[in-house]
Design a protein around this motif. Structure first.
Motif, short mmCIF file in Angstrom:
data_model
loop_
_atom_site.label_atom_id
_atom_site.label_comp_id
_atom_site.label_asym_id
_atom_site.label_seq_id
_atom_site.Cartn_x
_atom_site.Cartn_y
_atom_site.Cartn_z
N VAL A 43 0.86 -1.18 0.00
CA VAL A 43 0.00 0.00 0.00
C VAL A 43 0.90 1.23 0.00
O VAL A 43 1.76 1.38 0.87
N ASN A 45 0.90 4.79 0.82
CA ASN A 45 0.14 5.82 1.52
C ASN A 45 0.58 7.19 1.02
O ASN A 45 1.67 7.66 1.33
N THR A 52 -5.01 5.86 7.26
CA THR A 52 -4.77 4.92 6.16
C THR A 52 -3.57 4.02 6.42
O THR A 52 -3.64 2.80 6.28
N SER A 53 -2.45 4.61 6.81
CA SER A 53 -1.23 3.84 7.01
C SER A 53 -1.39 2.79 8.11
O SER A 53 -1.05 1.62 7.93
N ALA A 56 -3.81 -0.08 7.09
CA ALA A 56 -3.20 -1.02 6.14
C ALA A 56 -2.23 -1.96 6.86
O ALA A 56 -2.20 -3.16 6.59
N ARG A 57 -1.42 -1.43 7.76
CA ARG A 57 -0.47 -2.26 8.50
C ARG A 57 -1.20 -3.26 9.39
O ARG A 57 -0.78 -4.42 9.51
N ALA A 61 -0.64 -5.49 5.39
CA ALA A 61 -0.01 -4.99 4.17
C ALA A 61 1.34 -4.37 4.48
O ALA A 61 1.55 -3.81 5.57
N VAL A 63 3.59 -1.29 3.89
CA VAL A 63 3.19 0.10 3.60
C VAL A 63 4.42 0.95 3.34
O VAL A 63 5.40 0.89 4.07
N ASP A 65 5.13 4.94 3.10
CA ASP A 65 4.52 6.24 3.38
C ASP A 65 5.23 7.34 2.60
O ASP A 65 6.43 7.56 2.79
#
Length: 245
Positions: A43, A45, A52-53, A56-57, A61, A63, A65
């Motif tokens: 993902v 971010n 969001t971050s 997702a984690r 996922a 990530v 950033d």
């Protein structure tokens, strides 16, 4: 977590750009894991101001950033560079809002037997996904232009649901535009002019599953107008067929 390729399958990375998608990500990631547990997910971010971050984690996922909102072009280039660095055979772009059903991942990957880049088209066959008005006319004209320059039939050149092989990954790492909203247009024109084989396959798509759309009808129309400028600019760029192997 990186997963080894299963017998008979390539190593596949799904790149999911996300900007303020904390509401839609849980269901999108869960759907991906349930239907295609053999793919890896990153993902990107894109400078989100919500969770969001973290969301997702929490869903497992990997990530990356970005420091601020840089746009989908920059997010995708980041994802493709990660795919190249980690040695993936296939990279796929999927939206974080749940519009791209994971069950079509195998359909796009199968298309790579005949091409370097495969675009999932909402309009290649009769589907429930409809557009109308100026947006429909603009998309029709863009599809005509792409069909002319490639020799392949195109109906949905703005689709972000696509898969690329190693040659496509290299192409996108080098030439995926990060500066403006013509990312799907410019990147595809440059790929064709660089000697990549680009085709489309029919897929179904869904409406956004959660959250707020980042663009309404007016912004979508503006995007398409800018896409014509992106197409024109791309056609003036120097061909790079000797650079992409």
């Amino acid at each position: 977590m990186l997963q080894p390729a299963r017998q008979g399958r390539p190593r596949v990375l799904v790149i999911m750009p996300a900007w303020n998608e904390e509401e839609s990500l849980p269901s999108s990631i869960a759907d991906l894991r349930a239907k295609t547990p053999w793919v890896d997910l990153v993902v990107i971010n894109d400078g989100s101001t919500d969770n969001t971050s973290a969301v997702a984690r929490e869903r497992g996922a990997f990530v990356i950033d970005l420091p601020y909102n840089m746009g989908v072009g920059a997010a995708m280039r980041t994802g493709y560079k990660y795919a190249r660095r980690m040695g993936y055979d296939v990279a796929m772009q999927m939206d974080a809002d749940g519009q791209h059903p994971p069950e079509y991942i195998d359909v796009l990957i199968a298309g790579l037997d005949h091409a370097d880049i495969v675009i999932g088209s909402r309009f290649a066959e009769s589907t429930n996904y409809k557009v109308k008005g100026p947006r429909k006319w603009a998309m029709g004209l863009l599809s005509f232009l792409f069909t002319r320059i490639s020799g392949e039939k195109f109906t949905d050149v703005t689709s972000g649901f696509r898969a690329v092989n190693r040659k496509g990954i290299q192409q996108y790492c080098d030439f995926f535009p990060a500066e403006y909203l013509g990312d799907t247009i410019d990147s595809t024109v440059m790929a064709i002019r660089s000697g990549c084989k680009v085709i489309q396959v029919p897929v179904e798509m869904r409406e956004r599953q959660a959250g707020t759309p980042s663009s309404g009808p007016l912004k979508s129309a503006i995007y398409l107008v800018r896409s014509f400028f992106a197409f024109a600019i791309s056609m003036t760029r120097k061909k790079t067929s000797d650079e992409v192997q």
